[in-house]
Design a protein around this motif. Structure first.
Motif, PDB file in Angstrom:
ATOM      1  N   VAL A   5      22.429 -67.189  27.858  1.00  0.00           N
ATOM      2  CA  VAL A   5      21.265 -66.645  28.675  1.00  0.00           C
ATOM      3  C   VAL A   5      21.505 -65.152  28.825  1.00  0.00           C
ATOM      4  N   GLU A   6      20.745 -64.376  27.979  1.00  0.00           N
ATOM      5  CA  GLU A   6      20.958 -62.885  27.985  1.00  0.00           C
ATOM      6  C   GLU A   6      20.182 -62.211  29.118  1.00  0.00           C
ATOM      7  N   SER A   7      20.862 -61.169  29.289  1.00  0.00           N
ATOM      8  CA  SER A   7      20.196 -60.042  30.623  1.00  0.00           C
ATOM      9  C   SER A   7      20.667 -58.687  30.096  1.00  0.00           C
ATOM     10  N   GLY A   8      20.194 -57.695  30.913  1.00  0.00           N
ATOM     11  CA  GLY A   8      20.615 -56.417  30.744  1.00  0.00           C
ATOM     12  C   GLY A   8      19.765 -55.735  29.983  1.00  0.00           C
ATOM     13  N   GLY A   9      18.538 -56.165  29.406  1.00  0.00           N
ATOM     14  CA  GLY A   9      17.637 -55.322  28.471  1.00  0.00           C
ATOM     15  C   GLY A   9      16.784 -54.379  29.418  1.00  0.00           C
ATOM     16  N   TYR A 115      23.540 -72.646  18.927  1.00  0.00           N
ATOM     17  CA  TYR A 115      22.729 -72.403  20.385  1.00  0.00           C
ATOM     18  C   TYR A 115      22.443 -71.254  20.332  1.00  0.00           C
ATOM     19  N   TRP A 116      20.856 -70.983  20.830  1.00  0.00           N
ATOM     20  CA  TRP A 116      20.405 -69.590  20.980  1.00  0.00           C
ATOM     21  C   TRP A 116      19.805 -69.363  22.219  1.00  0.00           C
ATOM     22  N   GLY A 117      19.839 -68.136  22.636  1.00  0.00           N
ATOM     23  CA  GLY A 117      19.379 -67.774  24.070  1.00  0.00           C
ATOM     24  C   GLY A 117      17.848 -67.330  23.746  1.00  0.00           C
ATOM     25  N   LYS A 118      17.195 -66.975  24.698  1.00  0.00           N
ATOM     26  CA  LYS A 118      15.852 -66.873  24.698  1.00  0.00           C
ATOM     27  C   LYS A 118      15.308 -65.280  24.232  1.00  0.00           C
ATOM     28  N   GLY A 119      16.571 -64.492  24.578  1.00  0.00           N
ATOM     29  CA  GLY A 119      16.292 -62.943  24.212  1.00  0.00           C
ATOM     30  C   GLY A 119      16.033 -62.172  25.387  1.00  0.00           C
ATOM     31  N   THR A 120      16.394 -60.871  25.189  1.00  0.00           N
ATOM     32  CA  THR A 120      16.136 -59.893  25.777  1.00  0.00           C
ATOM     33  C   THR A 120      15.444 -58.703  25.270  1.00  0.00           C
ATOM     34  N   LEU A 121      14.669 -57.971  25.815  1.00  0.00           N
ATOM     35  CA  LEU A 121      14.166 -57.047  25.169  1.00  0.00           C
ATOM     36  C   LEU A 121      14.816 -55.619  25.289  1.00  0.00           C
ATOM     37  N   VAL A 122      15.144 -54.935  24.431  1.00  0.00           N
ATOM     38  CA  VAL A 122      15.549 -53.533  24.307  1.00  0.00           C
ATOM     39  C   VAL A 122      14.772 -52.440  23.776  1.00  0.00           C
TER      40      VAL A 122
END
Length: 126
Positions: A5-9, A115-122
């Motif tokens: 799970v990504e975060s910080g974008g 396994y892949w996360g859903k992504g975070t937009l930068v």
């Protein structure tokens, strides 16, 4: 298995910095090679970088080498992507991914991840 799970974008000006985090569930996080990928609008997803199980080995795409740094904290089940000197062309959705194979195998097999996360937009503004 792990679920990244990504975060910080977010939005940042050119020349600025941003740190992405990827928290992965699962008790075997330290057994996974972790990678970062990105997909810009209208383009295919591309490799950004990856880090070995223990964090001693890393590999980067030429386009980010010297500007981006990947690190991991296995005690926190988290991998990070520190992005410095950002450019408008770094604008993309950034994905975190995990592979049960070692880093060398991941690189040799064209970055096959499990396994892949859903992504975070930068978004990097000029």
């Amino acid at each position: 298995q792990v679920q990244p799970v990504e975060s910080g974008g977010g939005l940042v000006q050119a020349g600025g910095s941003l740190r992405l985090s990827c928290a992965a569930s699962g008790r075997t996080f330290s057994s996974y090679t972790m990678g970062w990928f990105r997909q810009a609008p209208g383009k295919e997803r591309e490799f950004v970088g990856a880090i070995s199980w223990g964090g001693l080995l890393t590999n980067y795409a030429d386009s980010v080498k010297g500007r981006f740094t990947i690190s991991r904290d296995n005690a926190k089940n988290t991998v990070y992507l520190q992005m410095n000197s950002l450019k408008p062309e770094d604008t993309a959705v950034y994905y975190c991914a995990a592979a049960s194979r070692d880093l060398a195998t991941v690189l040799r097999t064209n970055y096959g991840m499990d396994y892949w996360g859903k992504g975070t937009l930068v978004t990097v503004s000029s």
